[in-house]
Design a protein around this motif. Structure first.
Motif, PDB file in Angstrom:
ATOM      1  N   SER A 138     -14.908   5.864 -42.111  1.00  0.00           N
ATOM      2  CA  SER A 138     -14.602   6.542 -43.380  1.00  0.00           C
ATOM      3  C   SER A 138     -14.023   7.924 -43.115  1.00  0.00           C
ATOM      4  O   SER A 138     -13.324   8.484 -43.950  1.00  0.00           O
ATOM      5  CB  SER A 138     -15.813   6.601 -44.307  1.00  0.00           C
ATOM      6  OG  SER A 138     -16.952   7.053 -43.642  1.00  0.00           O
ATOM      7  N   ASP A 139     -14.259   8.479 -41.925  1.00  0.00           N
ATOM      8  CA  ASP A 139     -13.644   9.757 -41.549  1.00  0.00           C
ATOM      9  C   ASP A 139     -12.124   9.711 -41.722  1.00  0.00           C
ATOM     10  O   ASP A 139     -11.514  10.654 -42.209  1.00  0.00           O
ATOM     11  CB  ASP A 139     -13.946  10.099 -40.083  1.00  0.00           C
ATOM     12  CG  ASP A 139     -15.389  10.550 -39.875  1.00  0.00           C
ATOM     13  OD1 ASP A 139     -16.084  10.793 -40.874  1.00  0.00           O
ATOM     14  OD2 ASP A 139     -15.804  10.646 -38.707  1.00  0.00           O
TER      15      ASP A 139
ATOM     16  N   PHE B  89     -21.230  17.543 -45.441  1.00  0.00           N
ATOM     17  CA  PHE B  89     -20.684  16.938 -44.217  1.00  0.00           C
ATOM     18  C   PHE B  89     -19.492  17.770 -43.714  1.00  0.00           C
ATOM     19  O   PHE B  89     -18.597  18.121 -44.476  1.00  0.00           O
ATOM     20  CB  PHE B  89     -20.243  15.520 -44.573  1.00  0.00           C
ATOM     21  CG  PHE B  89     -19.922  14.631 -43.416  1.00  0.00           C
ATOM     22  CD1 PHE B  89     -20.661  14.645 -42.240  1.00  0.00           C
ATOM     23  CD2 PHE B  89     -18.867  13.723 -43.509  1.00  0.00           C
ATOM     24  CE1 PHE B  89     -20.361  13.787 -41.194  1.00  0.00           C
ATOM     25  CE2 PHE B  89     -18.563  12.864 -42.468  1.00  0.00           C
ATOM     26  CZ  PHE B  89     -19.309  12.894 -41.312  1.00  0.00           C
TER      27      PHE B  89
ATOM     28  N   ALA C  92     -21.267  14.290 -50.865  1.00  0.00           N
ATOM     29  CA  ALA C  92     -21.932  13.214 -50.131  1.00  0.00           C
ATOM     30  C   ALA C  92     -23.208  12.896 -50.889  1.00  0.00           C
ATOM     31  O   ALA C  92     -24.016  13.778 -51.144  1.00  0.00           O
ATOM     32  CB  ALA C  92     -22.254  13.651 -48.706  1.00  0.00           C
TER      33      ALA C  92
ATOM     34  N   ASN D 237     -25.670  14.228 -45.988  1.00  0.00           N
ATOM     35  CA  ASN D 237     -26.018  14.407 -44.581  1.00  0.00           C
ATOM     36  C   ASN D 237     -25.678  15.864 -44.261  1.00  0.00           C
ATOM     37  O   ASN D 237     -24.569  16.287 -44.556  1.00  0.00           O
ATOM     38  CB  ASN D 237     -25.166  13.447 -43.744  1.00  0.00           C
ATOM     39  CG  ASN D 237     -25.173  13.785 -42.283  1.00  0.00           C
ATOM     40  OD1 ASN D 237     -26.079  14.462 -41.794  1.00  0.00           O
ATOM     41  ND2 ASN D 237     -24.166  13.326 -41.567  1.00  0.00           N
TER      42      ASN D 237
ATOM     43  N   ASP E 143     -18.937  10.357 -51.306  1.00  0.00           N
ATOM     44  CA  ASP E 143     -19.140   9.799 -49.972  1.00  0.00           C
ATOM     45  C   ASP E 143     -20.508   9.136 -49.958  1.00  0.00           C
ATOM     46  O   ASP E 143     -21.539   9.802 -49.934  1.00  0.00           O
ATOM     47  CB  ASP E 143     -19.048  10.932 -48.938  1.00  0.00           C
ATOM     48  CG  ASP E 143     -19.265  10.454 -47.508  1.00  0.00           C
ATOM     49  OD1 ASP E 143     -19.758   9.324 -47.305  1.00  0.00           O
ATOM     50  OD2 ASP E 143     -18.946  11.230 -46.584  1.00  0.00           O
TER      51      ASP E 143
ATOM     52  N   LYS F 271     -23.395   3.015 -40.317  1.00  0.00           N
ATOM     53  CA  LYS F 271     -24.817   3.315 -40.454  1.00  0.00           C
ATOM     54  C   LYS F 271     -25.622   2.028 -40.575  1.00  0.00           C
ATOM     55  O   LYS F 271     -26.009   1.474 -39.558  1.00  0.00           O
ATOM     56  CB  LYS F 271     -25.030   4.277 -41.628  1.00  0.00           C
ATOM     57  CG  LYS F 271     -24.175   5.561 -41.517  1.00  0.00           C
ATOM     58  CD  LYS F 271     -24.650   6.497 -40.430  1.00  0.00           C
ATOM     59  CE  LYS F 271     -23.613   7.470 -39.872  1.00  0.00           C
ATOM     60  NZ  LYS F 271     -22.870   8.290 -40.816  1.00  0.00           N
TER      61      LYS F 271
ATOM     62  N   ARG G 293     -15.714   1.588 -35.561  1.00  0.00           N
ATOM     63  CA  ARG G 293     -14.993   2.446 -36.502  1.00  0.00           C
ATOM     64  C   ARG G 293     -14.473   1.665 -37.713  1.00  0.00           C
ATOM     65  O   ARG G 293     -13.322   1.220 -37.757  1.00  0.00           O
ATOM     66  CB  ARG G 293     -13.812   3.167 -35.817  1.00  0.00           C
ATOM     67  CG  ARG G 293     -14.109   3.830 -34.484  1.00  0.00           C
ATOM     68  CD  ARG G 293     -15.227   4.857 -34.579  1.00  0.00           C
ATOM     69  NE  ARG G 293     -14.941   5.863 -35.563  1.00  0.00           N
ATOM     70  CZ  ARG G 293     -15.782   6.172 -36.559  1.00  0.00           C
ATOM     71  NH1 ARG G 293     -16.948   5.587 -36.687  1.00  0.00           N
ATOM     72  NH2 ARG G 293     -15.453   7.089 -37.425  1.00  0.00           N
ATOM     73  N   ILE G 294     -15.317   1.470 -38.715  1.00  0.00           N
ATOM     74  CA  ILE G 294     -14.889   0.792 -39.944  1.00  0.00           C
ATOM     75  C   ILE G 294     -15.418   1.532 -41.162  1.00  0.00           C
ATOM     76  O   ILE G 294     -16.636   1.735 -41.288  1.00  0.00           O
ATOM     77  CB  ILE G 294     -15.415  -0.667 -40.049  1.00  0.00           C
ATOM     78  CG1 ILE G 294     -15.321  -1.392 -38.705  1.00  0.00           C
ATOM     79  CG2 ILE G 294     -14.648  -1.431 -41.143  1.00  0.00           C
ATOM     80  CD1 ILE G 294     -16.042  -2.732 -38.677  1.00  0.00           C
TER      81      ILE G 294
END
Ligand SMILES: *Cc1c(COP(=O)(O)O)cnc(C)c1O
Length: 368
Positions: free
Chosen positions: A92-93, A117, A160, A164, A191, A224, A232-233
């Motif tokens: 998501s980054d 974040f 977020a 976090n 987020d 997570k 990386r998804i």
């Protein structure tokens, strides 16, 4: 002569960015390390995702499907969404970065909260826009404070939910109030990286708000609860106009074939997700209680991690606790970069890790 001395210079803003520092993974001289610094799951990914990955490894010479159709359809099926409103990314980054590149220009402002974040500030700045950080109250975002910071330059607001590193969340009524107070040209980015873990009647991840508005998007991740951080998804659920804009600027093959195959299998394995939620429910509560029993203040969390507060007393600071725990192989996250110099963030890890940290902290606190 003069031209030889010239050198390429990054555009304005780039060199103002403080490089993101990921959670530590190793400790010099310690063999067995429990990594509790990046909110990774102690359960690993679904068996089905691992099998799908093995299958795809037979065809690595082929480009992936640039539209990530299999993965978007799996996500849409599980969440009851239209796949046309879903876009997948390399974590998501990547999607947070694409949003900033598409919607922010120099002179624009992007708002995020005090302990939000770090990626928001980085991506706002990378887009050449101005980051605007607003205060939180008691480690919790405040809708009134965010709305008070909105100017005619504001183009994006990041929230977020849950946040976090604090683990706190805003109830759906508060998120609705935030949205209602924003001008229509301001994009609200929700987020929801930890939403699967939340068990609260007054919480919603944002799907309803996205469905009924032109200026709200929600991002999610497989890093997570799905245990696929290494692949990386991420994905975004957004109005068609936003998906269209992001599709124009993303890399044509931004999601790998491995990510598409494993992600689609992972999200369909609901049993794996439910087990992880049940485990987290039990151990988040137990960990919080035990830490409080040791005399430590813990911010109430709805995620798969807790924020533990230490004092400023010499020998008992967050830095001292981190050094002590690290020497015993327990790696937590220092969160000074998040404006929390006296706290450590700890992932709800395996039972062995949790019990080990509690025992070590007891020893740390009792030592004089
Ligand atoms: C972990 C996390 C993400 C997920 O990032 P990925 O790029 O998908 O791994 C997003 N937002 C927050 C707040 C997080 O903590």
């Amino acid at each position: 002569m003069t031209s030889a001395r010239k050198k390429p210079v990054p555009k304005k803003g780039v060199m103002d960015i403080a490089t993101y520092v990921p959670g530590k993974e190793t400790v010099a001289g310690v063999e067995r390390v429990y990594k509790l610094s990046s909110n990774e799951t102690p359960h690993g990914p679904s068996r089905k995702a691992i099998d799908a990955l093995a299958d795809i490894s037979k065809h690595l010479e082929l480009y992936p499907d640039g539209g990530s159709h299999l993965l978007r359809e799996a996500i849409a099926e599980v969440h009851g969404l239209n796949p046309a409103n879903i876009l997948c990314g390399n974590g998501s980054d990547e999607l947070l970065g694409l949003l900033c590149q598409a919607y922010l220009a120099p002179g624009d402002e992007g708002i995020f909260t005090e302990h939000g974040f770090l990626v928001y500030k980085i991506q706002i700045t990378a887009a050449g826009a101005s980051p605007v950080c607003v205060r939180e109250e008691d480690c919790k975002a405040s809708v009134d404070t965010i709305l008070a910071a909105v100017t005619e330059r504001t183009k994006m607001v990041f929230l977020a939910n849950p946040n976090n590193p604090t683990g706190t969340y805003l109830p759906v009524e508060e998120v609705r109030r935030l949205h209602a107070g924003l001008p229509g040209n301001v994009l609200l980015v929700l987020d929801a990286a930890y939403s699967e873990y939340v068990r609260r009647n007054d919480y919603e991840s944002g799907i309803e708000l996205v469905s009924s508005n032109e200026n709200v998007v929600m991002t999610r991740t497989f890093s997570k609860i799905y245990g696929l951080a290494g692949l990386r998804i991420g994905w975004i659920y957004a109005p068609l106009a936003v998906v269209d804009a992001l599709n124009r600027i993303r890399g044509p093959f931004n999601v790998s074939a491995a990510a598409i195959a494993a992600g689609a299998a992972a999200i369909r394995d609901r049993e794996h997700v439910e087990q992880a939620v049940d485990y987290n429910q039990i151990w988040l509560a137990r960990l919080t209680e035990e830490l409080e029993a040791l005399g430590l203040r813990v911010t109430p969390s709805v995620g798969n991690f807790v924020l533990i507060h230490f004092t400023e007393d010499a020998g008992k600071t967050a830095g001292d606790a981190d050094a002590f725990l690290s020497s015993r192989g327990f790696v937590l996250r220092q969160v000074s970069a998040y404006g929390l110099p006296n706290a450590l963030r700890m992932t709800v890890g395996s039972v062995e890790a949790i019990e080990g940290v509690l025992a070590a902290l007891k020893e740390f606190l009792e030592a004089t």
